[in-house]
Design a protein around this motif. Structure first.
Motif, PDB file in Angstrom:
ATOM      1  N   THR A 211       0.779  -1.993   0.136  1.00 40.05           N
ATOM      2  CA  THR A 211      -0.192  -0.109  -0.613  1.00 40.05           C
ATOM      3  C   THR A 211       0.852   1.536  -0.198  1.00 40.05           C
ATOM      4  OG1 THR A 211      -0.305   0.342   2.323  1.00 40.05           O
ATOM      5  CG2 THR A 211      -1.917  -1.021   0.946  1.00 40.05           C
ATOM      6  N   ASP A 212      -0.135   2.487  -0.239  1.00 39.13           N
ATOM      7  CA  ASP A 212       0.896   2.941  -0.647  1.00 39.13           C
ATOM      8  C   ASP A 212       1.037   4.215   0.845  1.00 39.13           C
ATOM      9  OD1 ASP A 212       2.000   6.530  -1.110  1.00 39.13           O
ATOM     10  OD2 ASP A 212       0.814   6.273  -3.135  1.00 39.13           O
ATOM     11  N   ILE A 213       2.089   4.377   1.580  1.00 42.91           N
ATOM     12  CA  ILE A 213       2.533   4.491   2.808  1.00 42.91           C
ATOM     13  C   ILE A 213       3.094   5.548   2.650  1.00 42.91           C
ATOM     14  CG2 ILE A 213       4.990   3.231   3.311  1.00 42.91           C
ATOM     15  CD1 ILE A 213       3.716   2.848   6.196  1.00 42.91           C
ATOM     16  N   ASP A 214       3.493   6.185   1.776  1.00 42.76           N
ATOM     17  CA  ASP A 214       4.174   8.010   1.936  1.00 42.76           C
ATOM     18  C   ASP A 214       2.754   8.703   2.127  1.00 42.76           C
ATOM     19  OD1 ASP A 214       6.986   6.653   1.839  1.00 42.76           O
ATOM     20  OD2 ASP A 214       6.552   6.585  -0.489  1.00 42.76           O
ATOM     21  N   LEU A 215       2.525   8.004   0.979  1.00 38.71           N
ATOM     22  CA  LEU A 215       1.073   9.103   0.659  1.00 38.71           C
ATOM     23  C   LEU A 215      -0.097   9.352   1.701  1.00 38.71           C
ATOM     24  CD1 LEU A 215      -1.486   8.976  -2.086  1.00 38.71           C
ATOM     25  CD2 LEU A 215      -2.740   8.609   0.118  1.00 38.71           C
ATOM     26  N   VAL A 216      -0.184   8.207   2.818  1.00 44.64           N
ATOM     27  CA  VAL A 216      -0.739   8.456   3.885  1.00 44.64           C
ATOM     28  C   VAL A 216       0.092   9.197   4.675  1.00 44.64           C
ATOM     29  CG1 VAL A 216      -1.709   6.688   5.851  1.00 44.64           C
ATOM     30  CG2 VAL A 216      -2.075   6.177   3.390  1.00 44.64           C
ATOM     31  N   THR A 217       1.410   9.122   4.900  1.00 45.48           N
ATOM     32  CA  THR A 217       1.838   9.954   5.809  1.00 45.48           C
ATOM     33  C   THR A 217       1.980  11.348   5.610  1.00 45.48           C
ATOM     34  OG1 THR A 217       3.793   8.515   5.988  1.00 45.48           O
ATOM     35  CG2 THR A 217       3.706   9.940   6.513  1.00 45.48           C
ATOM     36  N   MET A 218       2.196  11.877   3.601  1.00 49.33           N
ATOM     37  CA  MET A 218       2.140  12.766   3.789  1.00 49.33           C
ATOM     38  C   MET A 218       0.678  13.434   3.495  1.00 49.33           C
ATOM     39  SD  MET A 218       3.833  13.569   0.181  1.00 49.33           S
ATOM     40  CE  MET A 218       2.644  11.932  -1.004  1.00 49.33           C
ATOM     41  N   VAL A 219      -0.410  13.055   3.896  1.00 49.62           N
ATOM     42  CA  VAL A 219      -1.582  13.225   4.408  1.00 49.62           C
ATOM     43  C   VAL A 219      -1.945  13.018   5.860  1.00 49.62           C
ATOM     44  CG1 VAL A 219      -4.080  12.500   4.483  1.00 49.62           C
ATOM     45  CG2 VAL A 219      -2.710  12.138   2.452  1.00 49.62           C
ATOM     46  N   LEU A 220      -1.443  12.956   6.580  1.00 55.10           N
ATOM     47  CA  LEU A 220      -1.401  13.249   7.886  1.00 55.10           C
ATOM     48  C   LEU A 220      -0.731  14.276   8.096  1.00 55.10           C
ATOM     49  CD1 LEU A 220      -2.026  11.799  11.100  1.00 55.10           C
ATOM     50  CD2 LEU A 220      -0.140  10.066  10.686  1.00 55.10           C
ATOM     51  N   GLU A 221      -0.057  14.547   7.994  1.00 50.29           N
ATOM     52  CA  GLU A 221       1.377  15.270   8.210  1.00 50.29           C
ATOM     53  C   GLU A 221       0.504  16.395   7.544  1.00 50.29           C
ATOM     54  OE1 GLU A 221       6.273  13.601   7.570  1.00 50.29           O
ATOM     55  OE2 GLU A 221       4.593  14.720   6.386  1.00 50.29           O
ATOM     56  N   SER A 222      -0.481  16.753   6.524  1.00 50.92           N
ATOM     57  CA  SER A 222      -1.545  17.725   6.435  1.00 50.92           C
ATOM     58  C   SER A 222      -2.364  18.207   7.208  1.00 50.92           C
ATOM     59  CB  SER A 222      -1.652  17.494   4.833  1.00 50.92           C
ATOM     60  OG  SER A 222      -3.035  18.253   4.190  1.00 50.92           O
ATOM     61  N   PHE A 223      -3.283  16.777   7.567  1.00 48.20           N
ATOM     62  CA  PHE A 223      -4.586  16.977   8.682  1.00 48.20           C
ATOM     63  C   PHE A 223      -3.724  17.407   9.938  1.00 48.20           C
ATOM     64  CE2 PHE A 223      -5.903  14.978  12.687  1.00 48.20           C
ATOM     65  CZ  PHE A 223      -6.683  15.588  12.550  1.00 48.20           C
ATOM     66  N   LEU A 224      -2.340  16.875  10.669  1.00 54.00           N
ATOM     67  CA  LEU A 224      -1.698  17.858  11.674  1.00 54.00           C
ATOM     68  C   LEU A 224      -1.634  19.739  11.960  1.00 54.00           C
ATOM     69  CD1 LEU A 224       1.354  14.738  12.016  1.00 54.00           C
ATOM     70  CD2 LEU A 224      -0.892  15.563  13.691  1.00 54.00           C
ATOM     71  N   ARG A 225      -0.727  19.616  10.696  1.00 56.18           N
ATOM     72  CA  ARG A 225      -1.153  21.072  10.318  1.00 56.18           C
ATOM     73  C   ARG A 225      -1.699  22.010  10.784  1.00 56.18           C
ATOM     74  NH1 ARG A 225       3.031  19.388   5.770  1.00 56.18           N
ATOM     75  NH2 ARG A 225       1.306  19.740   4.402  1.00 56.18           N
ATOM     76  N   GLN A 226      -3.174  21.759   9.396  1.00 53.52           N
ATOM     77  CA  GLN A 226      -4.264  21.533  10.302  1.00 53.52           C
ATOM     78  C   GLN A 226      -4.997  21.878  11.366  1.00 53.52           C
ATOM     79  OE1 GLN A 226      -6.163  21.969   6.015  1.00 53.52           O
ATOM     80  NE2 GLN A 226      -4.835  19.806   5.519  1.00 53.52           N
ATOM     81  N   TRP A 227      -4.765  20.621  11.960  1.00 53.68           N
ATOM     82  CA  TRP A 227      -5.004  20.700  13.779  1.00 53.68           C
ATOM     83  C   TRP A 227      -4.595  21.448  14.169  1.00 53.68           C
ATOM     84  CZ3 TRP A 227      -3.005  18.852  17.984  1.00 53.68           C
ATOM     85  CH2 TRP A 227      -4.113  18.841  18.854  1.00 53.68           C
ATOM     86  N   ARG A 228      -3.388  21.985  14.225  1.00 51.76           N
ATOM     87  CA  ARG A 228      -2.384  22.685  15.588  1.00 51.76           C
ATOM     88  C   ARG A 228      -2.466  24.393  14.550  1.00 51.76           C
ATOM     89  NH1 ARG A 228       2.504  18.659  14.292  1.00 51.76           N
ATOM     90  NH2 ARG A 228       2.264  17.211  15.677  1.00 51.76           N
ATOM     91  N   ARG A 229      -3.819  24.451  13.740  1.00 53.67           N
ATOM     92  CA  ARG A 229      -3.873  26.325  13.848  1.00 53.67           C
ATOM     93  C   ARG A 229      -5.471  25.980  14.596  1.00 53.67           C
ATOM     94  NH1 ARG A 229      -0.921  25.151   8.432  1.00 53.67           N
ATOM     95  NH2 ARG A 229      -2.876  24.800   7.635  1.00 53.67           N
ATOM     96  N   GLN A 230      -5.742  25.109  14.573  1.00 57.54           N
ATOM     97  CA  GLN A 230      -7.763  25.590  14.944  1.00 57.54           C
ATOM     98  C   GLN A 230      -7.216  26.145  16.246  1.00 57.54           C
ATOM     99  OE1 GLN A 230     -10.690  21.864  14.070  1.00 57.54           O
ATOM    100  NE2 GLN A 230      -8.370  21.046  13.397  1.00 57.54           N
ATOM    101  N   THR A 231      -8.470  26.185  16.661  1.00 57.52           N
ATOM    102  CA  THR A 231      -8.385  27.800  17.810  1.00 57.52           C
ATOM    103  C   THR A 231     -10.112  27.552  17.824  1.00 57.52           C
ATOM    104  OG1 THR A 231      -8.604  29.348  16.628  1.00 57.52           O
ATOM    105  CG2 THR A 231      -6.805  28.455  17.634  1.00 57.52           C
ATOM    106  N   PRO A 232     -11.163  26.315  17.922  1.00 52.85           N
ATOM    107  CA  PRO A 232     -12.075  26.145  18.300  1.00 52.85           C
ATOM    108  C   PRO A 232     -12.803  26.234  19.890  1.00 52.85           C
ATOM    109  CG  PRO A 232     -11.500  23.728  18.722  1.00 52.85           C
ATOM    110  CD  PRO A 232      -9.872  24.774  17.630  1.00 52.85           C
TER     111      PRO A 232
END
Length: 299
Positions: A211-232
């Motif tokens: 499976t394309d683990i590199d793709l999953v890693t990149m998407v997870l990193e994208s999620f974390l960048r956006q998650w850390r910027r949230q201020t709910p």
């Protein structure tokens, strides 16, 4: 003028006639555009998409509620990408249709012209060699991504991940790839395990064991960048979100840790990308046990 009369009375009045006319103008596009045929047909199609409740000729005896709201998406998917883009852009600009309906039209179109994103690829392609060229596919992919509504959830995470995967084989622009990564990260918590289990190799390579683990890693990193910027206002929602993703990634790791062809470094890298807060339990997970049993003796 005879042409104007013919257009108004015969072509523009009908849904299918307008579609067929646009398909036939592809070979003489410049001539048809100069005469206003393309513009008039597009305007007619857009008007019918926005005003008609069902496909013309669908069947008047059927109850209105049984008619799908996406009745038009299949027909416009046969059109050239430039004409399709004009139609979708015009429909979007009115804000009269739900973003999810626009997203469905994009999904139908991409599935027709980019069979690599579908799970069941047809045995025989109905497109010509020119239409099936990497250059044309690249244009379709980039145009599709550019038309995705800004509203979260307008297209599914499964669709986004499959589009992102084939960017590796079509050499799309960095802007398109970055946007797909952003959108995929934004919706990662909606994904299922099966959504992440995408083959790593080219769609033309039948030996798709990993499976394309590199793709999953990149998407997870994208999620974390956006998650850390949230201020709910409610921080508990942030915790719920990241722990949901953490559970998903751990389930994915449980699968890839069993893959004999998967490099240990990639498994470890993905596991380390997930912050500790994403794992509420301190107990050792199933994937870690699998990982230790496979590689512990060699370390």
């Amino acid at each position: 003028m005879k042409l104007e009369a013919f257009l108004s009375s015969c072509i523009l009045e009908g849904w299918k006639d307008s579609i067929l006319t646009l398909q036939n103008t592809e070979k003489v596009y410049e001539w048809s555009e100069n005469l206003g045929i393309v513009r008039r047909c597009i305007e007619s199609i857009v008007d019918k998409i926005l005003t008609l409740q069902q496909r013309p000729g669908y069947g008047k005896k059927r109850h209105q509620s049984s008619v799908p709201k996406d009745w038009w998406t299949e027909d416009v998917s046969f059109l050239d990408i430039d004409i399709f883009r004009c139609i979708i852009a015009a429909v979007k600009s009115t804000n009269m249709l739900r973003p999810q309906l626009i997203g469905e039209a994009l999904h139908v179109y991409a599935s027709r012209w980019l069979p690599e994103i579908t799970e069941n690829r047809p045995n025989e392609s109905s497109t010509s060699q020119e239409q099936d060229s990497p250059g044309r596919k690249k244009k379709i992919l980039e145009t599709t991504v550019g038309l995705i509504p800004a509203d979260k959830g307008s297209v599914s995470i499964k669709f986004l991940l499959r589009l992102l995967r084939i960017t590796n084989f079509l050499a799309v622009s960095p802007v398109t790839r970055a946007e797909l990564l952003r959108l995929s990260g934004l919706q990662l918590e909606e994904a299922t395990l099966s959504d992440l289990l995408l083959p790593a190799r080219s769609p033309n390579d039948h030996d798709q064991t990993s499976t394309d683990i590199d793709l999953v890693t990149m998407v997870l990193e994208s999620f974390l960048r956006q998650w850390r910027r949230q201020t709910p206002a409610d921080e508990s929602q942030l915790l719920i979100s990241i722990q949901k993703v953490g559970k998903l990634i751990d389930s994915y790791l449980q699968v890839v840790a069993k893959d004999a062809n998967m490099p240990v470094q990639k498994v470890a890298s993905l596991a380390e990308t997930l912050p500790g807060i994403a794992r509420p339990s301190t107990m050792i997970s199933t994937w870690q046990l699998t990982f230790i049993s496979r590689y512990g003796a060699a370390s």
